[in-house]
Design a protein around this motif. Structure first.
Motif: not given
Length: 228
Positions: A101-102, A104, A130-136
Motif C-alpha cells: 500500500g505504500s 499508492w 492499492l487505494v486507501p479507503a479515504g481515496h476511493r
C-alpha cells in the motif's frame, strides 16, 4: 555455496533471460523465482521492459514478487518515469501483485490517464488494489472521467476497475450519465448496470445501454419503469 559458484550461476541465468528461445527465458524466470536472489532484481525488471512473450512476462512478475518488497518496490516505482510504455505497464502490474500500500502516492494522475492504453489499464488495476479507503471516491472520479475511452477491451477494463470500487462510484458515474457524448453515456449506464448486477455480463449491458441512450432520457425512463 561459495561466491564464485553463485556468481557463475547468476551469470548463466542472466544469459538465459536474454536467450532467443522463449522457453529458455521462461525457465530462467522460473528458476529466478524458485531461488530468489536480490542480485537479480535489476535484471528481472529490465527484462520486464522488453520481454515480448506474455507468459515469460508473467513469470518475471512472479519472480519479482518472491523478492523482498523493500528491494523491489522502489526500483519498480522508478520505472514509472521510463519512456518505454511496457516498462511502466509491467511495473504497475507487478506492484499490483505485490500489494504494498505504500506505493499508492506513486500512482499519479498521469499514470491513470496515460496515453498508452496498456499502461492506463495497468494503472487502473493497480490503483484499485492499492487505494486507501479515504481515496476511493477520488479514484472513482479519475476513472469515471475516462468513460467512453478506447475499444471494447479498454472499456471493459475501466468498468471492471470502477465496479471493484463498489458503491462509492455512483456519484462519479452521474456526470457520465449526463454527458453530451452518447458513447460516454452508454458506457456509464453499462457500468451502473454491472454495479447492480455483476452477473449481467458486459456486452449485454452495453447493448441495452446503447438502446436506452438512443431512445433519449424521457423514453428511456419509461422503458426502465416498464421493465421493473
Amino acid at each position: 555455496m561459495d561466491s564464485t559458484h553463485r556468481n557463475t550461476q547468476e551469470r548463466r541465468l542472466l544469459d538465459a533471460l536474454a536467450a532467443a528461445n522463449p522457453s529458455t527465458r521462461l525457465q530462467a524466470a522460473l528458476t529466478a523465482g524458485t531461488h530468489p536472489a536480490p542480485a537479480l532484481v535489476d535484471a528481472l525488471i529490465a527484462r520486464c521492459a522488453v520481454e515480448p512473450d506474455f507468459f515469460v512476462r508473467d513469470m518475471l512478475t512472479w519472480a519479482l514478487t518472491r523478492l523482498p518488497p523493500d528491494i523491489t518496490v522502489p526500483k519498480l516505482c522508478a520505472e514509472f518515469g521510463s519512456d518505454r510504455a511496457q516498462a511502466r505497464s509491467q511495473a504497475l502490474h507487478t506492484l499490483s501483485k505485490i500489494g504494498d500500500g505504500s506505493v499508492w502516492p506513486a500512482i499519479t494522475r498521469s499514470l491513470l490517464h496515460d496515453a498508452d492504453d496498456e499502461v492506463a489499464r495497468s494503472a487502473w488495476r493497480a490503483a484499485v488494489v492499492l487505494v486507501p479507503a479515504g481515496h476511493r471516491a477520488g479514484l472513482a472520479a479519475e476513472l469515471a472521467a475516462q468513460l467512453g475511452r478506447g475499444d471494447r477491451e479498454m472499456r471493459l477494463s475501466l468498468s471492471r476497475a470502477l465496479v471493484a470500487l463498489g458503491d462509492v462510484i455512483e456519484p462519479a458515474l452521474r456526470s457520465g450519465l449526463s454527458s453530451d457524448d452518447p458513447a460516454v453515456r452508454a458506457h456509464a449506464l453499462a457500468t451502473e448496470r454491472l454495479l447492480s448486477d455483476p452477473d449481467a455480463g458486459f456486452d449485454p449491458a452495453v447493448e441495452q445501454a446503447k438502446r436506452l441512450v438512443a431512445l433519449g432520457p424521457d423514453r428511456a425512463e419509461e422503458v426502465e419503469k416498464a421493465a421493473c
